[in-house]
Design a protein around this motif. Structure first.
Motif, PDB file in Angstrom:
ATOM      1  N   MET A   3      53.882  54.176  57.141  1.00 52.79           N
ATOM      2  CA  MET A   3      52.627  54.193  57.872  1.00 52.79           C
ATOM      3  C   MET A   3      51.848  55.423  57.409  1.00 52.79           C
ATOM      4  O   MET A   3      52.350  56.539  57.489  1.00 52.79           O
ATOM      5  N   ASP A   4      50.640  55.209  56.914  1.00 52.03           N
ATOM      6  CA  ASP A   4      49.855  56.344  56.413  1.00 52.03           C
ATOM      7  C   ASP A   4      49.159  57.063  57.574  1.00 52.03           C
ATOM      8  O   ASP A   4      49.213  56.635  58.722  1.00 52.03           O
ATOM      9  N   GLU A   5      48.520  58.173  57.254  1.00 50.73           N
ATOM     10  CA  GLU A   5      47.929  59.039  58.282  1.00 50.73           C
ATOM     11  C   GLU A   5      46.815  58.338  59.061  1.00 50.73           C
ATOM     12  O   GLU A   5      46.673  58.527  60.273  1.00 50.73           O
ATOM     13  N   ASP A   6      46.010  57.509  58.404  1.00 45.34           N
ATOM     14  CA  ASP A   6      44.932  56.801  59.103  1.00 45.34           C
ATOM     15  C   ASP A   6      45.492  55.800  60.110  1.00 45.34           C
ATOM     16  O   ASP A   6      44.965  55.673  61.223  1.00 45.34           O
ATOM     17  N   GLN A   7      46.544  55.089  59.750  1.00 55.31           N
ATOM     18  CA  GLN A   7      47.150  54.137  60.674  1.00 55.31           C
ATOM     19  C   GLN A   7      47.779  54.860  61.866  1.00 55.31           C
ATOM     20  O   GLN A   7      47.682  54.396  62.994  1.00 55.31           O
ATOM     21  N   ARG A   8      48.418  55.994  61.594  1.00 54.55           N
ATOM     22  CA  ARG A   8      49.001  56.771  62.681  1.00 54.55           C
ATOM     23  C   ARG A   8      47.912  57.296  63.615  1.00 54.55           C
ATOM     24  O   ARG A   8      48.064  57.277  64.839  1.00 54.55           O
ATOM     25  N   ARG A  22      48.523  64.871  84.659  1.00 48.64           N
ATOM     26  CA  ARG A  22      49.800  64.163  84.554  1.00 48.64           C
ATOM     27  C   ARG A  22      49.877  63.252  83.330  1.00 48.64           C
ATOM     28  O   ARG A  22      50.848  62.525  83.170  1.00 48.64           O
ATOM     29  N   LYS A  23      48.859  63.274  82.485  1.00 44.42           N
ATOM     30  CA  LYS A  23      48.903  62.440  81.279  1.00 44.42           C
ATOM     31  C   LYS A  23      50.001  62.935  80.348  1.00 44.42           C
ATOM     32  O   LYS A  23      50.223  64.131  80.219  1.00 44.42           O
ATOM     33  N   PRO A  24      50.672  62.006  79.679  1.00 44.27           N
ATOM     34  CA  PRO A  24      51.803  62.404  78.839  1.00 44.27           C
ATOM     35  C   PRO A  24      51.362  62.946  77.487  1.00 44.27           C
ATOM     36  O   PRO A  24      50.267  62.662  77.006  1.00 44.27           O
ATOM     37  N   ASP A  25      52.245  63.723  76.876  1.00 45.88           N
ATOM     38  CA  ASP A  25      52.073  64.168  75.498  1.00 45.88           C
ATOM     39  C   ASP A  25      52.917  63.249  74.633  1.00 45.88           C
ATOM     40  O   ASP A  25      54.105  63.057  74.910  1.00 45.88           O
ATOM     41  N   PHE A  26      52.331  62.690  73.603  1.00 46.23           N
ATOM     42  CA  PHE A  26      53.074  61.788  72.740  1.00 46.23           C
ATOM     43  C   PHE A  26      52.642  61.979  71.302  1.00 46.23           C
ATOM     44  O   PHE A  26      51.610  62.568  71.020  1.00 46.23           O
ATOM     45  N   GLY A  27      53.461  61.472  70.404  1.00 42.04           N
ATOM     46  CA  GLY A  27      53.164  61.553  68.991  1.00 42.04           C
ATOM     47  C   GLY A  27      53.611  60.281  68.298  1.00 42.04           C
ATOM     48  O   GLY A  27      54.383  59.490  68.838  1.00 42.04           O
ATOM     49  N   VAL A  28      53.118  60.082  67.086  1.00 41.68           N
ATOM     50  CA  VAL A  28      53.484  58.934  66.269  1.00 41.68           C
ATOM     51  C   VAL A  28      54.138  59.458  65.005  1.00 41.68           C
ATOM     52  O   VAL A  28      53.544  60.258  64.281  1.00 41.68           O
ATOM     53  N   CYS A  29      55.365  59.033  64.751  1.00 41.64           N
ATOM     54  CA  CYS A  29      56.100  59.483  63.565  1.00 41.64           C
ATOM     55  C   CYS A  29      55.630  58.701  62.335  1.00 41.64           C
ATOM     56  O   CYS A  29      54.922  57.698  62.446  1.00 41.64           O
ATOM     57  N   VAL A  53      56.985  58.938  70.077  1.00 40.43           N
ATOM     58  CA  VAL A  53      57.775  59.990  70.694  1.00 40.43           C
ATOM     59  C   VAL A  53      56.999  60.528  71.884  1.00 40.43           C
ATOM     60  O   VAL A  53      55.828  60.877  71.775  1.00 40.43           O
ATOM     61  N   ARG A  54      57.668  60.572  73.032  1.00 46.15           N
ATOM     62  CA  ARG A  54      57.070  61.150  74.235  1.00 46.15           C
ATOM     63  C   ARG A  54      57.732  62.487  74.481  1.00 46.15           C
ATOM     64  O   ARG A  54      58.952  62.594  74.537  1.00 46.15           O
ATOM     65  N   GLU A  84      61.595  61.505  74.278  1.00 48.99           N
ATOM     66  CA  GLU A  84      62.058  60.123  74.329  1.00 48.99           C
ATOM     67  C   GLU A  84      61.418  59.381  73.169  1.00 48.99           C
ATOM     68  O   GLU A  84      60.222  59.530  72.905  1.00 48.99           O
ATOM     69  N   VAL A  85      62.208  58.558  72.485  1.00 48.31           N
ATOM     70  CA  VAL A  85      61.733  57.832  71.312  1.00 48.31           C
ATOM     71  C   VAL A  85      61.691  56.346  71.644  1.00 48.31           C
ATOM     72  O   VAL A  85      62.652  55.797  72.185  1.00 48.31           O
ATOM     73  N   ALA A  86      60.564  55.700  71.325  1.00 47.18           N
ATOM     74  CA  ALA A  86      60.392  54.269  71.583  1.00 47.18           C
ATOM     75  C   ALA A  86      59.820  53.593  70.343  1.00 47.18           C
ATOM     76  O   ALA A  86      59.060  54.198  69.585  1.00 47.18           O
ATOM     77  N   ASP A  87      60.190  52.334  70.160  1.00 49.48           N
ATOM     78  CA  ASP A  87      59.634  51.540  69.061  1.00 49.48           C
ATOM     79  C   ASP A  87      58.418  50.745  69.512  1.00 49.48           C
ATOM     80  O   ASP A  87      57.622  50.297  68.701  1.00 49.48           O
TER      81      ASP A  87
END
Length: 192
Positions: free
Chosen positions: A1-6, A30-37, A43-44, A56-59
């Motif tokens: 997954m390239d940077e634009d898609q992420r 209360r909004k969560p912090d998350f990222g896209v690998c 990842v939360r 926490e890691v989710a697909d």
């Protein structure tokens, strides 16, 4: 997954979280912090006092959204009945999952306290706010395409704005001037 898609996925998830927060009337802090690998997993991150305590890691995006909503509903106003009603209003599968998790957590001696589905008192979602439908990245790409098609001539500034000596000392002007001890202001003590 390239940077634009992420970036696109990050924006879409942020938009979905904003909509859920609007529907439930949850506070912004209360909004969560998350990222896209790079491989597309989500990842939360959990922070306490500016220190990451777990992740926490989710697909699946639905999994991440469930975690975010489940963990944001706490406090006196969020009783178990109200939590299950809100989750049921958003997605009945989320409410079933939450009840199963609660039943496993409280044990057999408190099984009678787990709310039943469908909830007796329905949760009324707030009306959603109007939002733009397309993402920022798509909007930037369309604007760049439009600008490339029109190809306007470069803007020429009048001679009064362009001066060959105006920017010569720009580096010296930007530098922070350090004070020597003799330049510090002197204060006299009031009791002397």
């Amino acid at each position: 997954m390239d940077e634009d898609q992420r970036a696109e996925l990050r924006y879409e998830l942020g938009d979905r979280i904003d909509r859920l927060w609007d529907l439930l009337g949850l506070p912004v802090f209360r909004k969560p912090d998350f990222g896209v690998c790079a491989d597309g997993t989500l990842v939360r991150l959990h922070f306490e006092r500016s220190v990451m305590v777990r992740e926490e890691v989710a697909d699946d995006a639905s999994e991440l959204l469930y975690w975010a909503v489940r963990d944001a509903m706490y406090g006196r106003e969020w009783t178990w009945g109200r939590q299950v009603a809100a989750l049921y209003a958003l997605d009945p599968v989320w409410a079933e999952r939450w009840c199963a998790e609660l039943a496993a957590r409280v044990g057999p001696e408190r099984q009678h306290e787990v709310p039943e589905l469908p909830p007796e008192e329905p949760f009324v979602l707030r009306p959603p706010k109007l939002r733009a439908r397309r993402s920022r990245i798509a909007a930037r790409a369309k604007a760049a395409e439009r600008a490339a098609r029109t190809e306007r001539p470069p803007v020429r500034l009048p001679a009064a704005f362009v001066s060959p000596t105006r920017f010569v000392d720009s580096c010296n002007a930007c530098r922070v001037r350090r004070r020597t001890p003799s330049e510090f202001p002197r204060f006299r003590l009031l009791d002397q």
